[in-house]
Design an enzyme around this catalytic site. Sequence first.
Site, PDB file in Angstrom:
ATOM      1  N   GLN A   1       0.989  -1.237   0.169  1.00  0.00           N
ATOM      2  CA  GLN A   1      -0.209  -0.161  -0.524  1.00  0.00           C
ATOM      3  C   GLN A   1       0.935   1.131   0.052  1.00  0.00           C
ATOM      4  OE1 GLN A   1      -3.053   1.642   1.121  1.00  0.00           O
ATOM      5  NE2 GLN A   1      -1.793   3.789   1.424  1.00  0.00           N
ATOM      6  N   THR A   2       0.647   2.241  -1.132  1.00  0.00           N
ATOM      7  CA  THR A   2       1.159   3.166  -0.610  1.00  0.00           C
ATOM      8  C   THR A   2       0.634   4.865  -0.955  1.00  0.00           C
ATOM      9  OG1 THR A   2       3.501   5.185  -1.548  1.00  0.00           O
ATOM     10  CG2 THR A   2       2.643   3.132  -3.140  1.00  0.00           C
TER      11      THR A   2
ATOM     12  N   HIS B   1      10.861   5.411  -4.409  1.00  0.00           N
ATOM     13  CA  HIS B   1      12.104   4.711  -4.506  1.00  0.00           C
ATOM     14  C   HIS B   1      13.127   3.837  -4.423  1.00  0.00           C
ATOM     15  CE1 HIS B   1      11.938   9.051  -4.876  1.00  0.00           C
ATOM     16  NE2 HIS B   1      11.143   8.771  -3.541  1.00  0.00           N
TER      17      HIS B   1
ATOM     18  N   ARG C   1       5.868   0.897   9.392  1.00  0.00           N
ATOM     19  CA  ARG C   1       5.501   2.079  10.835  1.00  0.00           C
ATOM     20  C   ARG C   1       4.970   3.129  10.329  1.00  0.00           C
ATOM     21  NH1 ARG C   1       8.391   5.475  12.929  1.00  0.00           N
ATOM     22  NH2 ARG C   1       9.473   5.473  14.637  1.00  0.00           N
ATOM     23  N   ASP C   2       3.909   3.136  11.319  1.00  0.00           N
ATOM     24  CA  ASP C   2       2.849   4.252  11.321  1.00  0.00           C
ATOM     25  C   ASP C   2       2.548   4.181  10.221  1.00  0.00           C
ATOM     26  OD1 ASP C   2       2.244   5.893  12.134  1.00  0.00           O
ATOM     27  OD2 ASP C   2       2.993   7.855  11.541  1.00  0.00           O
ATOM     28  N   HIS C   3       1.361   3.180   9.791  1.00  0.00           N
ATOM     29  CA  HIS C   3       1.029   3.340   8.205  1.00  0.00           C
ATOM     30  C   HIS C   3      -0.471   3.839   8.422  1.00  0.00           C
ATOM     31  CE1 HIS C   3      -0.088   0.020   5.415  1.00  0.00           C
ATOM     32  NE2 HIS C   3      -1.192   0.519   5.428  1.00  0.00           N
ATOM     33  N   ALA C   4      -1.124   4.737   7.132  1.00  0.00           N
ATOM     34  CA  ALA C   4      -1.419   5.876   7.697  1.00  0.00           C
ATOM     35  C   ALA C   4      -1.291   6.622   8.281  1.00  0.00           C
ATOM     36  CB  ALA C   4      -3.303   4.522   7.082  1.00  0.00           C
TER      37      ALA C   4
ATOM     38  N   VAL D   1      -9.041  43.580 -13.958  1.00  0.00           N
ATOM     39  CA  VAL D   1      -9.986  42.377 -13.096  1.00  0.00           C
ATOM     40  C   VAL D   1     -11.629  43.331 -13.181  1.00  0.00           C
ATOM     41  CG1 VAL D   1     -10.278  41.347 -10.916  1.00  0.00           C
ATOM     42  CG2 VAL D   1      -7.938  41.759 -12.305  1.00  0.00           C
TER      43      VAL D   1
ATOM     44  N   LYS E   1      -6.705  60.088  -8.874  1.00  0.00           N
ATOM     45  CA  LYS E   1      -7.791  59.456  -9.873  1.00  0.00           C
ATOM     46  C   LYS E   1      -9.517  60.956  -8.900  1.00  0.00           C
ATOM     47  CE  LYS E   1      -7.391  54.405 -10.491  1.00  0.00           C
ATOM     48  NZ  LYS E   1      -7.624  53.183 -10.351  1.00  0.00           N
TER      49      LYS E   1
HETATM   50  S1  PPS Z   1     -11.088  45.136  -3.856  1.00  0.00           S
HETATM   51  O1  PPS Z   1     -11.307  46.276  -2.682  1.00  0.00           O
HETATM   52  O2  PPS Z   1      -9.194  44.739  -4.162  1.00  0.00           O
HETATM   53  O3  PPS Z   1     -11.334  43.994  -4.160  1.00  0.00           O
HETATM   54  O4  PPS Z   1     -10.844  46.574  -4.753  1.00  0.00           O
HETATM   55  P1  PPS Z   1      -9.787  46.409  -6.613  1.00  0.00           P
HETATM   56  O5  PPS Z   1     -10.866  45.822  -7.438  1.00  0.00           O
HETATM   57  O6  PPS Z   1      -8.919  46.758  -6.154  1.00  0.00           O
HETATM   58  O7  PPS Z   1     -10.630  48.335  -7.011  1.00  0.00           O
HETATM   59  C1  PPS Z   1      -9.712  49.482  -6.532  1.00  0.00           C
HETATM   60  C2  PPS Z   1     -10.603  50.422  -7.843  1.00  0.00           C
HETATM   61  O8  PPS Z   1     -11.509  50.599  -7.428  1.00  0.00           O
HETATM   62  C3  PPS Z   1     -11.744  52.032  -7.147  1.00  0.00           C
HETATM   63  N1  PPS Z   1     -12.547  52.871  -6.190  1.00  0.00           N
HETATM   64  C4  PPS Z   1     -12.709  52.039  -5.605  1.00  0.00           C
HETATM   65  N2  PPS Z   1     -11.716  51.602  -4.180  1.00  0.00           N
HETATM   66  C5  PPS Z   1     -12.137  51.376  -2.809  1.00  0.00           C
HETATM   67  N3  PPS Z   1     -13.095  51.950  -1.996  1.00  0.00           N
HETATM   68  C6  PPS Z   1     -13.950  52.217  -2.776  1.00  0.00           C
HETATM   69  N4  PPS Z   1     -15.102  52.432  -2.147  1.00  0.00           N
HETATM   70  C7  PPS Z   1     -13.744  52.271  -4.513  1.00  0.00           C
HETATM   71  N5  PPS Z   1     -14.698  52.438  -5.347  1.00  0.00           N
HETATM   72  C8  PPS Z   1     -14.053  52.640  -6.609  1.00  0.00           C
HETATM   73  C9  PPS Z   1     -10.860  53.065  -7.122  1.00  0.00           C
HETATM   74  O9  PPS Z   1     -10.338  53.197  -8.618  1.00  0.00           O
HETATM   75  C10 PPS Z   1      -8.777  51.518  -5.985  1.00  0.00           C
HETATM   76  O10 PPS Z   1      -8.566  51.621  -7.936  1.00  0.00           O
HETATM   77  P2  PPS Z   1      -6.900  51.762  -7.391  1.00  0.00           P
HETATM   78  O11 PPS Z   1      -6.002  51.084  -8.577  1.00  0.00           O
HETATM   79  O12 PPS Z   1      -6.185  50.948  -6.399  1.00  0.00           O
HETATM   80  O13 PPS Z   1      -6.469  52.838  -7.170  1.00  0.00           O
END
Ligand code: PPS
Length: 559
Positions: free
Chosen positions: A181-182, A187, A276-279, A421, A501
């Site tokens: 059994q293994t 090796h 020795r110490d099977h399973a 994302v 931003k």
């Molecule tokens: S998380 O918490 O990891 O899911 O956030 P993430 O997907 O990295 O998204 C962050 C970007 O969304 C914008 N944004 C906000 N950030 C934080 N809190 C709130 N409430 C929010 N609303 C919008 C923001 O531009 C983040 O971008 P980055 O590139 O981090 O500045």
Amino acid sequence: MLDPKAAAEAKQAAVAYLDWDLTERQLCDFELLANGGFSPLTGFLGKADYDRVVAEMRLANGALWPMPITLDVTEAFAEQLETGTRVALRDPEGVILGIITVADIWRPDRLIEAQQVFGTTDLAHPGVAYLMEQSHPVYVGGQIEALALPMHYDFGHLRLTPAELRARFKRAGWRRVVAFQTRNPMHRAHVELTFLAARQTEANLLIHPVVGMTKPGDVDHYSRVRCYEHVLKKYPEQTTALSLLPLAMRMGGPREALWHALIRKNYGCTHLIVGRDHAGPGKDSQGEDFYDPYAAQEMVAEYADEAGIEMVPFRMMVYVQERAGYAPIDEVNEATETVMNISGTEFRRRMREGLDIPDWFGYPEVVAELRRTYPPRAKQGITLFFTGLSGSGKSTIANAVMAKLMERGGRAVTLLDGDIVRKHLSSELGFSKADRDLNIRRIGFVAAEISRNGGVAICAPIAPYASTRRDVRAMVEAVHGGFVEIHVATPIEECERRDRKGLYAKARAGLIKGFTGIDDPYEVPEQPELTLDTLQATPEELAQQVILKLENLGFINLR
Ligand code: PPS
């Protein structure tokens, strides 16, 4: 198993039944119930059998059986059941494999089951952890009618049922068969000890590795079976067979060893090598062994007559330099002879760092197979996980790192920036804790797939929660990828001052609610592989720090 006509009729009738999708473990148990590997069991245990198995290792009729084989279901599903209900048991694709006629429905005391079966309630025991954390709360007992065995697309030629294996032994005239059994790659020492066991018992050898569920963290069965196929060629021709056992192990030490013996008896074996110490489940949460190392051998020896299979103790074989060969450790005079060994930990270190594994330890073909599965770090897939506040500089640095990695070449690089994302994978999600967690888990899933395939995933979300980041690390490491967490530690004041931003201004004005760092949490990483200070260095310099770190960790080669 029902004959094809009866199976077709049963399948028709099952249209009206309730359906239960078998879990991975139940699927393994079903296969052994259906193919006779768990004989005398013909279904999932009912209450009377279960109680006596747990307490005394016997079915209600007195037959020896050490492991409870139970069908665990959810409360919601159990509510629809009563005695006599027929339930269709399905595989993950929805194919009906069998039908259970419900005889008993009960809620077991899982702490008592853990204590009696495993001798402990410590969650460090994988069998206990499964029982307490993954098993459903209601057990359903009853006979099963098997319509089909679970489908396996891998290594079909090696998956012999008990009847097929017994027939094969009969054809070959093998009257005495010792099973090995293994759940690990084999090796040279394993070949030596199995060969010795076969010689001593004057039996043929069956290498019978478990390919169902083994201990979390074990080498995957695909890699192991490729290794076993190489190893099989090392035995004298026609002496040894290889077959795969679709068992879900419980890591239950002595009880499990006895269970293994009964199963091997069903597969036509007359002897089982018990280690020795099977399973053994490893160390408990205090760092102690769960079981006495010889308890499993004693248990199988004690019940050998009743079980109808003999216990052959596993003799530890070591390489003796002066003899240029292997010998049982109890026959070596360590005062005059030099014993050579490589521990499991040392073996893994050498694999990780791409260092030499000597031929006396492992067969080169086996080592080469394992190197394909566990490439040295410089060839492993990696996830670079940048985390930090909005505006901390994650994206800028991630882009610079990506460019530097592309300059070098060698691995495919994918950037999973927060904004990318949120546009392509998570466009429907907001910024609640649940949505943020789901967003990060999606990133983790994609990063793990990229890492699994040897690429580099560069992730740059805020990822404010430590436990979610930990889960992503686990997802990547589970597929043998490297995980490097990089905290872009720009203080909130600086992020707000830059406010590229204009989001901080909006958050302060109350136009955005739940903004990270303003009125939503950010849990600072406690042990990231790297912390970057964006106040003191340019993005170019910080990217260089990341590259140096990767070199330092062995993920990219120095040059
Ligand atoms: S998380 O918490 O990891 O899911 O956030 P993430 O997907 O990295 O998204 C962050 C970007 O969304 C914008 N944004 C906000 N950030 C934080 N809190 C709130 N409430 C929010 N609303 C919008 C923001 O531009 C983040 O971008 P980055 O590139 O981090 O500045």
